[in-house]
Motif scaffolding. Structure first.
Motif, PDB file in Angstrom:
ATOM      1  N   GLU A 103      79.118  38.806  38.585  1.00  0.00           N
ATOM      2  CA  GLU A 103      79.094  37.638  37.698  1.00  0.00           C
ATOM      3  C   GLU A 103      80.074  37.865  36.563  1.00  0.00           C
ATOM      4  OE1 GLU A 103      75.686  34.927  35.392  1.00  0.00           O
ATOM      5  OE2 GLU A 103      75.226  36.958  36.098  1.00  0.00           O
ATOM      6  N   SER A 104      80.684  36.789  36.107  1.00  0.00           N
ATOM      7  CA  SER A 104      81.500  36.824  34.889  1.00  0.00           C
ATOM      8  C   SER A 104      80.733  36.113  33.775  1.00  0.00           C
ATOM      9  CB  SER A 104      82.849  36.137  35.111  1.00  0.00           C
ATOM     10  OG  SER A 104      83.637  36.850  36.034  1.00  0.00           O
ATOM     11  N   LEU A 105      80.629  36.783  32.635  1.00  0.00           N
ATOM     12  CA  LEU A 105      79.884  36.238  31.502  1.00  0.00           C
ATOM     13  C   LEU A 105      80.756  36.266  30.254  1.00  0.00           C
ATOM     14  CD1 LEU A 105      76.462  38.092  31.947  1.00  0.00           C
ATOM     15  CD2 LEU A 105      76.917  35.673  32.413  1.00  0.00           C
ATOM     16  N   PRO A 106      80.534  35.352  29.308  1.00  0.00           N
ATOM     17  CA  PRO A 106      81.248  35.424  28.037  1.00  0.00           C
ATOM     18  C   PRO A 106      80.932  36.721  27.299  1.00  0.00           C
ATOM     19  CG  PRO A 106      80.155  33.297  28.307  1.00  0.00           C
ATOM     20  CD  PRO A 106      79.643  34.178  29.392  1.00  0.00           C
ATOM     21  N   LEU A 107      81.862  37.161  26.478  1.00  0.00           N
ATOM     22  CA  LEU A 107      81.692  38.418  25.747  1.00  0.00           C
ATOM     23  C   LEU A 107      80.394  38.453  24.959  1.00  0.00           C
ATOM     24  CD1 LEU A 107      83.008  41.124  24.825  1.00  0.00           C
ATOM     25  CD2 LEU A 107      83.977  39.836  22.890  1.00  0.00           C
ATOM     26  N   ASP A 108      80.031  37.335  24.340  1.00  0.00           N
ATOM     27  CA  ASP A 108      78.836  37.343  23.492  1.00  0.00           C
ATOM     28  C   ASP A 108      77.533  37.379  24.284  1.00  0.00           C
ATOM     29  OD1 ASP A 108      78.812  34.747  24.405  1.00  0.00           O
ATOM     30  OD2 ASP A 108      79.121  33.821  22.438  1.00  0.00           O
ATOM     31  N   GLU A 109      77.617  37.395  25.626  1.00  0.00           N
ATOM     32  CA  GLU A 109      76.433  37.558  26.459  1.00  0.00           C
ATOM     33  C   GLU A 109      76.335  38.971  27.033  1.00  0.00           C
ATOM     34  OE1 GLU A 109      75.692  34.481  29.312  1.00  0.00           O
ATOM     35  OE2 GLU A 109      76.456  32.900  27.985  1.00  0.00           O
ATOM     36  N   ALA A 110      76.906  39.938  26.315  1.00  0.00           N
ATOM     37  CA  ALA A 110      76.860  41.325  26.763  1.00  0.00           C
ATOM     38  C   ALA A 110      75.429  41.818  26.931  1.00  0.00           C
ATOM     39  CB  ALA A 110      77.616  42.229  25.784  1.00  0.00           C
ATOM     40  N   ALA A 111      74.527  41.428  26.040  1.00  0.00           N
ATOM     41  CA  ALA A 111      73.133  41.859  26.159  1.00  0.00           C
ATOM     42  C   ALA A 111      72.519  41.351  27.456  1.00  0.00           C
ATOM     43  CB  ALA A 111      72.323  41.382  24.955  1.00  0.00           C
ATOM     44  N   SER A 112      72.845  40.125  27.844  1.00  0.00           N
ATOM     45  CA  SER A 112      72.358  39.588  29.105  1.00  0.00           C
ATOM     46  C   SER A 112      72.887  40.395  30.278  1.00  0.00           C
ATOM     47  CB  SER A 112      72.774  38.119  29.242  1.00  0.00           C
ATOM     48  OG  SER A 112      72.372  37.603  30.504  1.00  0.00           O
ATOM     49  N   ALA A 113      74.146  40.789  30.217  1.00  0.00           N
ATOM     50  CA  ALA A 113      74.728  41.621  31.275  1.00  0.00           C
ATOM     51  C   ALA A 113      73.960  42.929  31.404  1.00  0.00           C
ATOM     52  CB  ALA A 113      76.198  41.888  30.971  1.00  0.00           C
ATOM     53  N   HIS A 114      73.613  43.537  30.269  1.00  0.00           N
ATOM     54  CA  HIS A 114      72.890  44.810  30.298  1.00  0.00           C
ATOM     55  C   HIS A 114      71.453  44.627  30.782  1.00  0.00           C
ATOM     56  CE1 HIS A 114      75.455  47.973  28.261  1.00  0.00           C
ATOM     57  NE2 HIS A 114      76.247  46.923  28.369  1.00  0.00           N
ATOM     58  N   ARG A 115      70.841  43.508  30.474  1.00  0.00           N
ATOM     59  CA  ARG A 115      69.492  43.259  31.005  1.00  0.00           C
ATOM     60  C   ARG A 115      69.520  43.157  32.519  1.00  0.00           C
ATOM     61  NH1 ARG A 115      68.767  40.330  26.068  1.00  0.00           N
ATOM     62  NH2 ARG A 115      69.736  38.451  26.956  1.00  0.00           N
ATOM     63  N   LYS A 116      70.538  42.517  33.048  1.00  0.00           N
ATOM     64  CA  LYS A 116      70.668  42.410  34.501  1.00  0.00           C
ATOM     65  C   LYS A 116      70.867  43.787  35.122  1.00  0.00           C
ATOM     66  CE  LYS A 116      72.733  37.776  34.220  1.00  0.00           C
ATOM     67  NZ  LYS A 116      71.864  36.978  35.093  1.00  0.00           N
ATOM     68  N   MET A 117      71.652  44.641  34.485  1.00  0.00           N
ATOM     69  CA  MET A 117      71.839  45.996  35.007  1.00  0.00           C
ATOM     70  C   MET A 117      70.534  46.774  34.957  1.00  0.00           C
ATOM     71  SD  MET A 117      75.568  47.552  34.057  1.00  0.00           S
ATOM     72  CE  MET A 117      75.322  47.605  32.289  1.00  0.00           C
ATOM     73  N   ASP A 118      69.818  46.688  33.848  1.00  0.00           N
ATOM     74  CA  ASP A 118      68.561  47.419  33.709  1.00  0.00           C
ATOM     75  C   ASP A 118      67.530  46.963  34.732  1.00  0.00           C
ATOM     76  OD1 ASP A 118      69.703  48.769  31.634  1.00  0.00           O
ATOM     77  OD2 ASP A 118      68.352  48.018  30.074  1.00  0.00           O
ATOM     78  N   ALA A 119      67.589  45.691  35.100  1.00  0.00           N
ATOM     79  CA  ALA A 119      66.633  45.140  36.068  1.00  0.00           C
ATOM     80  C   ALA A 119      67.044  45.418  37.506  1.00  0.00           C
ATOM     81  CB  ALA A 119      66.481  43.646  35.846  1.00  0.00           C
ATOM     82  N   GLY A 120      68.203  46.050  37.697  1.00  0.00           N
ATOM     83  CA  GLY A 120      68.663  46.342  39.048  1.00  0.00           C
ATOM     84  C   GLY A 120      69.131  45.120  39.803  1.00  0.00           C
ATOM     85  N   GLU A 121      69.579  44.087  39.090  1.00  0.00           N
ATOM     86  CA  GLU A 121      69.967  42.835  39.729  1.00  0.00           C
ATOM     87  C   GLU A 121      71.426  42.802  40.179  1.00  0.00           C
ATOM     88  OE1 GLU A 121      69.201  39.720  36.983  1.00  0.00           O
ATOM     89  OE2 GLU A 121      67.053  40.136  36.806  1.00  0.00           O
ATOM     90  N   VAL A 122      72.210  43.783  39.746  1.00  0.00           N
ATOM     91  CA  VAL A 122      73.662  43.671  39.899  1.00  0.00           C
ATOM     92  C   VAL A 122      74.132  44.283  41.215  1.00  0.00           C
ATOM     93  CG1 VAL A 122      75.887  44.260  38.886  1.00  0.00           C
ATOM     94  CG2 VAL A 122      73.944  43.715  37.398  1.00  0.00           C
ATOM     95  N   PHE A 123      74.906  43.516  41.957  1.00  0.00           N
ATOM     96  CA  PHE A 123      75.597  44.018  43.143  1.00  0.00           C
ATOM     97  C   PHE A 123      77.080  43.913  42.853  1.00  0.00           C
ATOM     98  CE2 PHE A 123      77.652  43.824  47.251  1.00  0.00           C
ATOM     99  CZ  PHE A 123      76.969  44.771  47.995  1.00  0.00           C
ATOM    100  N   GLY A 124      77.736  45.040  42.701  1.00  0.00           N
ATOM    101  CA  GLY A 124      79.127  45.039  42.300  1.00  0.00           C
ATOM    102  C   GLY A 124      79.227  45.265  40.803  1.00  0.00           C
ATOM    103  N   ARG A 125      80.004  44.453  40.134  1.00  0.00           N
ATOM    104  CA  ARG A 125      80.224  44.645  38.703  1.00  0.00           C
ATOM    105  C   ARG A 125      80.112  43.328  37.943  1.00  0.00           C
ATOM    106  NH1 ARG A 125      84.181  48.811  35.859  1.00  0.00           N
ATOM    107  NH2 ARG A 125      82.325  49.988  36.424  1.00  0.00           N
ATOM    108  N   ILE A 126      79.503  43.390  36.769  1.00  0.00           N
ATOM    109  CA  ILE A 126      79.545  42.278  35.839  1.00  0.00           C
ATOM    110  C   ILE A 126      80.783  42.439  34.971  1.00  0.00           C
ATOM    111  CG2 ILE A 126      78.434  41.189  33.859  1.00  0.00           C
ATOM    112  CD1 ILE A 126      75.767  41.719  35.057  1.00  0.00           C
TER     113      ILE A 126
END
Length: 320
Positions: A293-316
Protein backbone atom coordinates in the motif's frame (compact mmCIF):
# COMPACT_ATOMS: atom_id res chain seq x y z
CA UNK A 1 9.45 20.71 5.93
CA UNK A 2 7.12 18.01 7.28
CA UNK A 3 8.71 14.95 8.93
CA UNK A 4 7.72 12.06 11.20
CA UNK A 5 9.36 11.79 14.61
CA UNK A 6 9.33 9.05 17.25
CA UNK A 7 8.06 11.19 20.11
CA UNK A 8 7.68 8.20 22.44
CA UNK A 9 9.05 4.68 22.09
CA UNK A 10 6.43 1.94 22.02
CA UNK A 11 3.15 1.88 20.11
CA UNK A 12 2.68 3.49 16.67
CA UNK A 13 0.82 6.34 18.38
CA UNK A 14 4.25 7.56 19.48
CA UNK A 15 4.90 8.69 15.91
CA UNK A 16 4.01 12.33 15.26
CA UNK A 17 4.17 14.85 12.44
CA UNK A 18 6.68 17.61 13.15
CA UNK A 19 7.91 20.69 11.28
CA UNK A 20 11.67 20.84 10.85
CA UNK A 21 14.11 22.98 8.88
CA UNK A 22 14.92 21.46 5.50
CA UNK A 23 18.32 19.75 5.53
CA UNK A 24 21.36 21.48 4.09
CA UNK A 25 23.76 19.18 2.25
CA UNK A 26 27.07 18.71 4.02
CA UNK A 27 30.23 18.05 2.06
CA UNK A 28 29.78 14.86 0.04
CA UNK A 29 25.99 14.85 0.44
CA UNK A 30 22.94 15.51 -1.70
CA UNK A 31 19.45 16.54 -0.64
CA UNK A 32 16.56 14.61 -2.16
CA UNK A 33 12.98 15.87 -2.46
CA UNK A 34 11.30 12.62 -1.55
CA UNK A 35 8.59 11.09 -3.72
CA UNK A 36 8.57 7.73 -1.91
CA UNK A 37 9.86 6.51 1.45
CA UNK A 38 10.24 2.82 2.26
CA UNK A 39 8.74 1.58 5.53
CA UNK A 40 10.84 -1.31 6.80
CA UNK A 41 10.76 -3.77 9.66
CA UNK A 42 13.80 -2.13 11.23
CA UNK A 43 11.80 1.11 11.49
CA UNK A 44 9.26 -0.70 13.67
CA UNK A 45 12.01 -2.24 15.79
CA UNK A 46 13.52 1.21 16.38
CA UNK A 47 10.09 2.74 17.10
CA UNK A 48 9.36 0.12 19.78
CA UNK A 49 12.57 1.06 21.59
CA UNK A 50 14.17 -2.35 21.07
CA UNK A 51 17.38 -0.64 19.92
CA UNK A 52 17.30 2.20 22.43
CA UNK A 53 20.63 1.03 23.82
CA UNK A 54 22.24 1.28 20.40
CA UNK A 55 22.20 5.06 20.03
CA UNK A 56 18.55 5.60 19.08
CA UNK A 57 16.67 8.14 21.19
CA UNK A 58 13.16 9.57 21.27
CA UNK A 59 12.92 12.34 18.70
CA UNK A 60 14.53 10.13 16.08
CA UNK A 61 13.30 10.48 12.47
CA UNK A 62 12.99 6.92 11.13
CA UNK A 63 13.41 5.77 7.54
CA UNK A 64 16.52 4.61 5.74
CA UNK A 65 15.66 4.73 2.04
CA UNK A 66 13.99 7.28 -0.17
CA UNK A 67 13.51 7.99 -3.84
CA UNK A 68 12.92 11.30 -5.53
CA UNK A 69 14.76 14.18 -7.18
CA UNK A 70 18.06 15.72 -6.10
CA UNK A 71 17.51 19.38 -5.29
CA UNK A 72 20.89 20.40 -3.82
CA UNK A 73 24.45 19.12 -3.57
CA UNK A 74 27.16 19.71 -1.01
CA UNK A 75 30.81 20.59 -1.47
CA UNK A 76 32.73 18.09 -3.54
CA UNK A 77 29.64 16.69 -5.28
CA UNK A 78 29.25 16.96 -9.05
CA UNK A 79 26.54 19.53 -9.77
CA UNK A 80 25.13 17.27 -12.51
CA UNK A 81 23.35 15.27 -9.79
CA UNK A 82 20.90 18.16 -9.40
CA UNK A 83 17.56 17.35 -11.00
CA UNK A 84 18.22 13.61 -11.35
CA UNK A 85 15.76 10.94 -10.20
CA UNK A 86 17.54 8.82 -7.64
CA UNK A 87 17.25 6.22 -4.91
CA UNK A 88 19.12 7.12 -1.72
CA UNK A 89 20.13 5.45 1.54
CA UNK A 90 19.88 7.93 4.39
CA UNK A 91 21.58 5.81 7.04
CA UNK A 92 19.49 4.55 9.95
CA UNK A 93 17.17 7.53 9.95
CA UNK A 94 16.00 10.74 8.37
CA UNK A 95 13.91 9.23 5.58
CA UNK A 96 10.38 9.92 6.89
CA UNK A 97 10.46 13.49 5.63
CA UNK A 98 9.68 15.66 2.64
CA UNK A 99 13.41 16.17 2.11
CA UNK A 100 16.29 13.93 3.13
CA UNK A 101 20.06 14.09 2.97
CA UNK A 102 22.24 11.19 1.82
CA UNK A 103 25.91 10.66 1.09
CA UNK A 104 26.43 10.77 -2.66
CA UNK A 105 28.12 7.35 -2.63
CA UNK A 106 24.86 5.94 -1.24
CA UNK A 107 22.78 7.42 -4.07
CA UNK A 108 21.94 5.70 -7.36
CA UNK A 109 20.22 7.04 -10.48
CA UNK A 110 16.95 5.31 -11.32
CA UNK A 111 16.46 3.68 -14.71
CA UNK A 112 13.60 4.64 -16.98
CA UNK A 113 10.58 2.51 -16.28
CA UNK A 114 11.18 2.13 -12.53
CA UNK A 115 8.95 4.22 -10.29
CA UNK A 116 10.10 5.80 -7.05
CA UNK A 117 7.63 3.55 -5.18
CA UNK A 118 9.13 0.41 -6.72
CA UNK A 119 12.65 1.68 -6.06
CA UNK A 120 12.14 1.92 -2.29
CA UNK A 121 10.35 -1.41 -2.29
CA UNK A 122 13.44 -3.12 -3.73
CA UNK A 123 16.46 -0.93 -3.00
CA UNK A 124 17.25 -2.00 0.55
CA UNK A 125 15.55 -5.37 0.81
CA UNK A 126 16.64 -6.80 -2.52
CA UNK A 127 20.29 -6.16 -1.83
CA UNK A 128 19.99 -7.70 1.65
CA UNK A 129 18.36 -10.82 0.19
CA UNK A 130 21.16 -11.19 -2.35
CA UNK A 131 24.01 -10.90 0.12
CA UNK A 132 22.23 -12.94 2.81
CA UNK A 133 22.06 -15.91 0.45
CA UNK A 134 25.73 -15.41 -0.31
CA UNK A 135 26.52 -15.14 3.41
CA UNK A 136 24.77 -18.49 3.89
CA UNK A 137 26.93 -20.01 1.12
CA UNK A 138 23.80 -21.03 -0.74
CA UNK A 139 24.51 -23.27 -3.74
CA UNK A 140 22.31 -24.69 -6.53
CA UNK A 141 20.57 -27.91 -5.54
CA UNK A 142 20.21 -26.95 -1.87
CA UNK A 143 16.98 -26.61 0.08
CA UNK A 144 16.09 -23.20 1.50
CA UNK A 145 13.61 -22.08 4.17
CA UNK A 146 12.66 -18.42 4.42
CA UNK A 147 11.14 -17.55 7.78
CA UNK A 148 8.86 -14.52 7.54
CA UNK A 149 8.76 -14.56 3.74
CA UNK A 150 5.88 -12.11 3.28
CA UNK A 151 8.11 -9.09 3.88
CA UNK A 152 10.07 -7.34 1.15
CA UNK A 153 13.33 -9.16 2.00
CA UNK A 154 11.64 -12.55 1.94
CA UNK A 155 9.79 -11.83 -1.29
CA UNK A 156 13.02 -11.03 -3.11
CA UNK A 157 14.88 -13.92 -1.47
CA UNK A 158 12.21 -16.34 -2.72
CA UNK A 159 12.79 -15.16 -6.27
CA UNK A 160 16.58 -15.21 -5.99
CA UNK A 161 16.72 -18.68 -4.41
CA UNK A 162 14.39 -20.10 -7.06
CA UNK A 163 16.39 -18.53 -9.88
CA UNK A 164 19.60 -19.68 -8.22
CA UNK A 165 18.63 -23.32 -8.65
CA UNK A 166 17.34 -24.23 -5.19
CA UNK A 167 15.98 -27.78 -4.99
CA UNK A 168 13.17 -26.44 -2.81
CA UNK A 169 12.16 -23.01 -1.52
CA UNK A 170 9.95 -23.30 1.56
CA UNK A 171 8.38 -20.28 3.23
CA UNK A 172 6.63 -19.54 6.49
CA UNK A 173 3.69 -17.18 6.30
CA UNK A 174 0.39 -16.46 8.03
CA UNK A 175 -2.25 -17.53 5.53
CA UNK A 176 -2.91 -19.78 2.52
CA UNK A 177 -3.61 -16.68 0.44
CA UNK A 178 -0.15 -15.30 1.13
CA UNK A 179 1.27 -18.72 0.49
CA UNK A 180 -0.25 -18.80 -2.98
CA UNK A 181 1.21 -15.39 -3.77
CA UNK A 182 4.62 -16.63 -2.67
CA UNK A 183 4.22 -19.73 -4.83
CA UNK A 184 3.71 -17.48 -7.84
CA UNK A 185 7.03 -15.84 -6.99
CA UNK A 186 8.90 -19.15 -6.79
CA UNK A 187 8.12 -20.83 -3.46
CA UNK A 188 7.66 -24.60 -3.67
CA UNK A 189 6.34 -25.32 -0.15
CA UNK A 190 4.22 -23.17 2.18
CA UNK A 191 4.40 -23.60 5.96
CA UNK A 192 2.54 -21.81 8.74
CA UNK A 193 4.21 -19.37 11.13
CA UNK A 194 5.40 -22.25 13.33
CA UNK A 195 7.04 -23.94 10.36
CA UNK A 196 4.43 -26.69 10.24
CA UNK A 197 2.28 -28.01 7.39
CA UNK A 198 3.35 -28.04 3.81
CA UNK A 199 2.66 -31.34 2.09
CA UNK A 200 5.83 -33.18 1.12
CA UNK A 201 7.98 -30.35 2.47
CA UNK A 202 11.66 -31.23 2.88
CA UNK A 203 12.54 -32.99 6.11
CA UNK A 204 15.43 -30.57 6.57
CA UNK A 205 17.03 -27.50 5.04
CA UNK A 206 20.53 -26.58 4.00
CA UNK A 207 19.87 -22.86 4.46
CA UNK A 208 17.43 -20.97 6.69
CA UNK A 209 17.11 -17.19 6.39
CA UNK A 210 15.29 -15.69 9.38
CA UNK A 211 14.03 -12.10 9.61
CA UNK A 212 11.72 -12.91 12.54
CA UNK A 213 13.89 -14.18 15.46
CA UNK A 214 11.88 -14.09 18.72
CA UNK A 215 11.23 -16.94 21.15
CA UNK A 216 10.69 -19.57 18.45
CA UNK A 217 13.97 -19.06 16.63
CA UNK A 218 15.95 -21.82 18.45
CA UNK A 219 13.49 -24.51 17.31
CA UNK A 220 14.59 -23.95 13.72
CA UNK A 221 18.00 -25.47 14.44
CA UNK A 222 16.09 -28.78 14.53
CA UNK A 223 15.17 -28.25 10.87
CA UNK A 224 18.70 -27.88 9.55
CA UNK A 225 20.37 -30.66 7.58
CA UNK A 226 23.90 -31.76 8.49
CA UNK A 227 26.22 -28.81 7.70
CA UNK A 228 23.12 -26.57 7.55
CA UNK A 229 23.41 -22.81 7.98
CA UNK A 230 20.97 -20.39 9.63
CA UNK A 231 21.38 -16.67 9.02
CA UNK A 232 19.51 -14.08 11.11
CA UNK A 233 18.58 -10.95 9.17
CA UNK A 234 16.38 -9.20 11.72
CA UNK A 235 14.49 -9.34 14.99
CA UNK A 236 10.96 -8.40 13.90
CA UNK A 237 9.49 -10.58 16.69
CA UNK A 238 12.09 -9.45 19.23
CA UNK A 239 15.39 -10.86 20.39
CA UNK A 240 15.75 -14.64 20.65
CA UNK A 241 16.31 -16.23 24.08
CA UNK A 242 19.74 -15.48 25.48
CA UNK A 243 20.62 -19.18 25.51
CA UNK A 244 19.43 -19.89 21.95
CA UNK A 245 22.82 -21.31 21.00
CA UNK A 246 22.39 -24.29 23.32
CA UNK A 247 19.78 -25.69 20.92
CA UNK A 248 22.35 -25.66 18.14
CA UNK A 249 25.08 -27.17 20.31
CA UNK A 250 22.73 -29.96 21.34
CA UNK A 251 23.04 -31.09 17.71
CA UNK A 252 26.82 -30.84 17.74
CA UNK A 253 27.32 -33.88 15.48
CA UNK A 254 25.42 -32.19 12.64
CA UNK A 255 28.07 -29.42 12.31
CA UNK A 256 25.46 -26.66 12.19
CA UNK A 257 26.32 -23.00 11.72
CA UNK A 258 24.62 -19.79 12.83
CA UNK A 259 25.42 -16.28 11.64
CA UNK A 260 23.92 -12.83 11.69
CA UNK A 261 24.04 -10.63 8.64
CA UNK A 262 24.06 -6.87 8.24
CA UNK A 263 24.52 -5.07 4.95
CA UNK A 264 26.85 -2.69 6.81
CA UNK A 265 29.58 -5.31 6.34
CA UNK A 266 29.28 -5.18 2.53
CA UNK A 267 31.40 -2.53 0.77
CA UNK A 268 29.33 0.32 -0.63
CA UNK A 269 30.52 -0.35 -4.18
CA UNK A 270 29.32 -3.95 -3.97
CA UNK A 271 25.95 -2.91 -2.56
CA UNK A 272 25.51 -0.37 -5.33
CA UNK A 273 26.43 -2.86 -8.05
CA UNK A 274 23.76 -5.31 -6.87
CA UNK A 275 21.15 -2.58 -6.47
CA UNK A 276 21.82 -1.28 -9.97
CA UNK A 277 21.43 -4.78 -11.41
CA UNK A 278 18.20 -5.33 -9.48
CA UNK A 279 16.76 -1.94 -10.44
CA UNK A 280 17.44 -2.72 -14.10
CA UNK A 281 15.90 -6.20 -13.75
CA UNK A 282 12.78 -4.74 -12.10
CA UNK A 283 12.47 -2.11 -14.83
CA UNK A 284 12.56 -4.94 -17.39
CA UNK A 285 9.91 -6.87 -15.47
CA UNK A 286 12.32 -9.68 -14.56
CA UNK A 287 12.22 -9.09 -10.78
CA UNK A 288 8.93 -8.49 -9.01
CA UNK A 289 8.38 -5.72 -6.49
CA UNK A 290 5.36 -6.07 -4.21
CA UNK A 291 3.84 -2.90 -2.78
CA UNK A 292 1.26 -3.58 -0.10
CA UNK A 293 0.00 0.00 0.00
CA UNK A 294 1.05 3.59 -0.57
CA UNK A 295 0.08 6.02 2.18
CA UNK A 296 0.62 9.75 2.72
CA UNK A 297 3.59 10.64 4.91
CA UNK A 298 1.36 11.84 7.75
CA UNK A 299 -0.20 8.35 7.98
CA UNK A 300 3.07 6.77 9.11
CA UNK A 301 1.46 5.61 12.36
CA UNK A 302 -1.19 3.77 10.36
CA UNK A 303 1.54 2.07 8.34
CA UNK A 304 3.21 0.90 11.56
CA UNK A 305 -0.07 -0.38 12.98
CA UNK A 306 -0.53 -2.50 9.87
CA UNK A 307 2.99 -3.89 10.28
CA UNK A 308 2.44 -4.65 13.96
CA UNK A 309 -0.80 -6.45 13.11
CA UNK A 310 0.97 -8.62 10.54
CA UNK A 311 -1.22 -7.29 7.73
CA UNK A 312 1.54 -6.33 5.32
CA UNK A 313 2.52 -8.42 2.31
CA UNK A 314 5.47 -6.76 0.64
CA UNK A 315 6.21 -3.18 1.62
CA UNK A 316 4.26 -0.12 2.66
CA UNK A 317 5.49 3.07 1.04
CA UNK A 318 4.97 6.61 2.32
CA UNK A 319 4.44 9.31 -0.28
CA UNK A 320 5.19 12.86 0.94
Amino acid sequence: MKAISIQKFGAPEGLAVVDLPAPEPAAGQVVIATEAVGVGGVDAVIRRGTLAGFGFEEGHIPGSEVAGTVTAVGAGVDASWTGRRVWGFTGMGGGYAEQAAARVEEVLPLPEGLSSVDAVTLGGSGMVAHFALRHAHFAPGETVLLRGAAGSIGITAVQLAARGGAAAVAVTTSSPERGERLRRLGATHVLDRLGEGGEEAPAGYDVILDVVAGEDMPSYFDRLNPNGRMVALGVVAGMPPADFGTRMLARFQKSLSFASFSADTVPVADRNAVRSEQFAAAARGELATVVHESLPLDEAASAHRKMDAGEVFGRIVLTP
